[in-house]
Design an enzyme around this catalytic site. Structure first.
Site, PDB file in Angstrom:
ATOM      1  N   CYS B 104      -9.178  63.760  76.674  1.00 59.37           N
ATOM      2  CA  CYS B 104     -10.559  63.537  76.244  1.00 59.37           C
ATOM      3  C   CYS B 104     -11.209  62.796  77.391  1.00 59.37           C
ATOM      4  CB  CYS B 104     -10.633  62.718  74.958  1.00 59.37           C
ATOM      5  SG  CYS B 104     -12.341  62.277  74.534  1.00 59.37           S
ATOM      6  N   CYS B 107     -13.636  59.840  76.306  1.00 58.94           N
ATOM      7  CA  CYS B 107     -13.163  58.618  75.672  1.00 58.94           C
ATOM      8  C   CYS B 107     -11.727  58.771  75.208  1.00 58.94           C
ATOM      9  CB  CYS B 107     -14.075  58.215  74.518  1.00 58.94           C
ATOM     10  SG  CYS B 107     -13.610  56.650  73.771  1.00 58.94           S
ATOM     11  N   SER B 108     -11.537  59.139  73.950  1.00 58.60           N
ATOM     12  CA  SER B 108     -10.186  59.074  73.402  1.00 58.60           C
ATOM     13  C   SER B 108      -9.988  60.024  72.228  1.00 58.60           C
ATOM     14  CB  SER B 108      -9.901  57.640  72.946  1.00 58.60           C
ATOM     15  OG  SER B 108     -10.880  57.241  72.009  1.00 58.60           O
ATOM     16  N   CYS B 109     -10.828  61.061  72.114  1.00 58.52           N
ATOM     17  CA  CYS B 109     -10.713  61.971  70.973  1.00 58.52           C
ATOM     18  C   CYS B 109      -9.306  62.565  70.918  1.00 58.52           C
ATOM     19  CB  CYS B 109     -11.762  63.072  71.058  1.00 58.52           C
ATOM     20  SG  CYS B 109     -13.421  62.440  70.760  1.00 58.52           S
TER      21      CYS B 109
END
Lengths: 112, 196
Positions: B104, B107-109
């Site tokens: 991602c 970010c951090s999906c």
């Protein structure tokens, strides 16, 4: 226009560091931040897109200096202030409610 | 950045905001602990491993999984609806010609509701920035050396779409039971930074 979180393809970052057997959270407060965010979204205080946006519009230097859950907490307090739930000063513990980590010394009170 | 002192300071600030929200009726007593327990009891890489092994053993499941993962994981009692909102899941399978890896970049999906929390490296700027520019080099740093003619596809997750990789079934596992096979599949294998 890309924001600081949009790092895909950016050069200059170091090798990826793996932490063997890492725990889900590295400190209790990180778990609290995750739960706090879920509680506020479930209550409709703000939504998930507003939360992401609040992280992504952090000042670039602050974003890069913050850890993952520090960013989350910054976004939560930004949104609580923006939504009028509490003032920035209240959220920072500067009015009433002294925090355990930030005790007001009796001598400071006496000076007022 | 965050040594013991920094960590204690932010812990105090978090406690303070919680107390403020309790006072204002936006947080119930005990709600934080309950939500943490729910989160930790929720997703796990084992869920992904079960899906992968079913795909290895059942060609029909494999094809349905790649065509419509959200519907197909319900066949094994799993769902993408456990989080704050149901996200689309796309499952991609490695084969002799192609290796898949998930990131991602923004970010951090990650399919947290299904697989539990992502590793810290997945959320690092180092991984997010570099795996899209030099996937082969980054995979090499993880100890995964792919043949030069293996194509690498990098899948960039987003707010609405999450990805999971079906690794190739290791050779020499013909006689393995389903639970033995499940034990072979790692979180890194599900992301694509390990062979399995």
């Amino acid at each position: 226009m890309s924001r600081i979180n949009d790092v895909g393809g950016m050069v200059g970052f170091p090798a990826v560091l793996e932490e063997p057997d890492e725990p889900p959270f590295h400190a209790d407060w990180e778990a609290h931040v995750l739960a706090l965010n879920a509680a506020l979204i479930r209550r409709g205080v703000y939504n998930l897109d507003e939360f992401r946006d609040a992280i992504e519009r952090m000042p670039p230097a602050d974003y890069l200096a913050a850890s993952y859950y520090e960013r989350w907490f910054a976004a939560i307090t930004t949104l609580l202030a923006a939504k009028g739930v509490a003032t920035a000063a209240e959220l920072a513990g500067q009015e009433g409610l002294p925090t355990a980590a930030d005790p007001v010394a009796p001598s400071d009170l006496a000076d007022d | 950045m965050s040594g013991d002192h920094g960590s204690a300071a932010i812990a105090g600030r978090v406690r303070h905001v919680e107390a403020l929200l309790e006072q204002r009726g936006l947080l119930d007593d005990g709600e934080i602990d309950r939500r943490i327990d729910e989160f930790l009891a929720g997703g796990s890489p084992i869920n992904g491993a079960r899906i992968v092994v079913r795909a290895w053993l059942d060609a029909g499941f494999h094809d349905r999984l790649l065509a419509d993962a959200n519907a197909t994981i319900r066949e094994v009692g799993l769902s993408m609806a456990g989080g704050l909102q149901e996200q689309r899941l796309k499952v991609v399978a490695n084969n002799e010609q192609e290796h898949n890896v998930v990131v991602c970049t923004l970010c951090s999906c990650y399919p947290i509701a299904l697989l539990g929390p992502s590793p810290s490296w997945y959320k690092s700027e180092a991984y997010r920035s570099r795996v899209v520019r030099d996937p082969r080099g980054v995979l090499h740093e993880f100890g995964l050396k792919l043949p030069a003619d293996t194509r690498i596809s990098v899948w960039d997750a987003s707010a609405e779409s999450r990805y999971m990789v079906v690794p190739r079934r290791p050779t020499g596992t013909d006689g393995f039971s389903e639970s033995e096979l499940v034990g072979l599949v790692t979180r890194k294998g599900l992301i694509g930074t390990a062979a399995v």
